[in-house]
Design a protein around this motif. Structure first.
Motif, mmCIF file in Angstrom:
data_model
loop_
_atom_site.group_PDB
_atom_site.id
_atom_site.type_symbol
_atom_site.label_atom_id
_atom_site.label_comp_id
_atom_site.label_asym_id
_atom_site.label_seq_id
_atom_site.Cartn_x
_atom_site.Cartn_y
_atom_site.Cartn_z
ATOM 1 N N ALA A 38 99.171 69.649 31.431
ATOM 2 C CA ALA A 38 100.619 69.435 31.249
ATOM 3 C C ALA A 38 100.889 68.157 30.470
ATOM 4 N N VAL A 39 100.201 67.098 30.800
ATOM 5 C CA VAL A 39 100.421 65.825 30.108
ATOM 6 C C VAL A 39 100.000 65.930 28.646
ATOM 7 N N GLU A 40 98.906 66.631 28.395
ATOM 8 C CA GLU A 40 98.459 66.818 27.007
ATOM 9 C C GLU A 40 99.512 67.574 26.196
ATOM 10 N N LYS A 41 100.067 68.634 26.771
ATOM 11 C CA LYS A 41 101.090 69.418 26.066
ATOM 12 C C LYS A 41 102.368 68.606 25.876
ATOM 13 N N LEU A 42 102.761 67.854 26.897
ATOM 14 C CA LEU A 42 103.957 67.017 26.755
ATOM 15 C C LEU A 42 103.761 65.958 25.671
ATOM 16 N N GLY A 43 102.589 65.343 25.663
ATOM 17 C CA GLY A 43 102.306 64.338 24.635
ATOM 18 C C GLY A 43 102.379 64.927 23.240
ATOM 19 N N SER A 44 101.788 66.087 23.048
ATOM 20 C CA SER A 44 101.840 66.756 21.741
ATOM 21 C C SER A 44 103.276 67.082 21.356
ATOM 22 N N LEU A 48 108.041 66.191 18.107
ATOM 23 C CA LEU A 48 109.475 65.896 18.068
ATOM 24 C C LEU A 48 109.739 64.625 17.266
ATOM 25 N N HIS A 49 108.920 63.613 17.493
ATOM 26 C CA HIS A 49 109.081 62.353 16.761
ATOM 27 C C HIS A 49 108.859 62.563 15.259
ATOM 28 N N ALA A 50 107.862 63.355 14.901
ATOM 29 C CA ALA A 50 107.592 63.626 13.488
ATOM 30 C C ALA A 50 108.759 64.379 12.856
ATOM 31 N N ALA A 51 109.308 65.345 13.565
ATOM 32 C CA ALA A 51 110.444 66.117 13.039
ATOM 33 C C ALA A 51 111.675 65.226 12.861
ATOM 34 N N THR A 107 110.817 57.669 22.085
ATOM 35 C CA THR A 107 109.651 58.543 21.983
ATOM 36 C C THR A 107 108.394 57.808 22.421
ATOM 37 N N ASN A 108 108.224 56.585 21.938
ATOM 38 C CA ASN A 108 107.060 55.783 22.329
ATOM 39 C C ASN A 108 107.054 55.503 23.830
ATOM 40 N N GLU A 109 108.214 55.223 24.405
ATOM 41 C CA GLU A 109 108.299 54.976 25.844
ATOM 42 C C GLU A 109 107.934 56.236 26.633
ATOM 43 N N LEU A 157 103.713 58.915 29.948
ATOM 44 C CA LEU A 157 102.789 59.993 30.264
ATOM 45 C C LEU A 157 101.400 59.471 30.628
ATOM 46 N N GLN A 158 101.144 58.212 30.354
ATOM 47 C CA GLN A 158 99.841 57.647 30.681
ATOM 48 C C GLN A 158 99.640 57.493 32.184
ATOM 49 N N PHE A 159 100.686 57.799 32.979
ATOM 50 C CA PHE A 159 100.517 57.799 34.429
ATOM 51 C C PHE A 159 99.413 58.772 34.825
ATOM 52 N N GLN A 160 99.121 59.717 33.953
ATOM 53 C CA GLN A 160 98.106 60.720 34.252
ATOM 54 C C GLN A 160 96.750 60.063 34.490
ATOM 55 N N ASP A 161 96.467 58.978 33.805
ATOM 56 C CA ASP A 161 95.193 58.282 34.005
ATOM 57 C C ASP A 161 95.106 57.748 35.433
#
Length: 177
Positions: free
Chosen positions: A38-44, A49-52, A88-90, A95-99
């Motif tokens: 889930a975190v990987e998909k959210l990050g992508s 979104l940021h690129a668009a 977006t960066n925040e 999402l790094q809470f996953q670690d």
């Protein structure tokens, strides 16, 4: 009679406990896997979104290139662009809470494996109880079993009493527990 009842009790506690702990361990491993996915998909998704939005911003700047650079509307669009990038960066950093969560899940799985080992030794030691014998002999063996359980439990507790760490987040290093 007392010995056989205690033996049956210890074996039952051990068998049922190990079975339930195995199921909990399986659930935790699956949870860790799902969380990672889930975190990987959210990050992508956040990066896409940021690129668009960045591409859209470039197109807006081309359209507005005829305007005066000091025009308040241009400044407001630039401020919005910077705000979107910051959010977006925040979000990605959040999402790094996953670690941290993965470390906690791994530690919990290790604790379960250790507890299963403790329960296994309970069955082994309980199996050595005499079915028939003197009550004081059974009490002595039960005291030995309790001492061994305390030693194993303490060793497990010391082994797993560690903090979880997250490095390189925008807000700095984080240590929990």
């Amino acid at each position: 009679m007392l010995g056989s009842q205690v033996k049956r009790l210890l074996t039952g506690v051990s068998d049922h406990g190990r079975q339930h702990l195995l199921e909990v361990e399986t659930d935790l491993v699956q949870t860790a896997f799902l969380l990672g996915e889930a975190v990987e998909k959210l990050g992508s998704s956040f990066f896409a979104l940021h690129a668009a939005v960045s591409s859209q911003q470039l197109e807006v700047e081309v359209l507005l290139s005829g305007f005066d650079a000091g025009d308040p509307r241009m400044e407001r669009l630039r401020a919005l662009r910077d705000e979107i990038a910051q959010h977006t960066n925040e979000a990605v950093t959040g999402l790094q809470f996953q670690d941290l969560t993965s470390q906690l899940l791994a530690r919990t799985v290790q604790r379960i494996i250790g507890l299963r080992g403790v329960l296994s030794s309970l069955a082994v030691e309980g199996g050595e109880l005499p079915v028939e014998g003197q009550e004081d002999e059974i009490v002595t063996m039960l005291n030995d079993i309790n001492k061994n359980l305390d030693v194993q439990s303490s060793g497990l507790k010391d082994l797993l009493r560690k903090a979880v760490h997250q490095k390189d987040m925008d807000s700095g290093d984080i240590e929990m527990f």
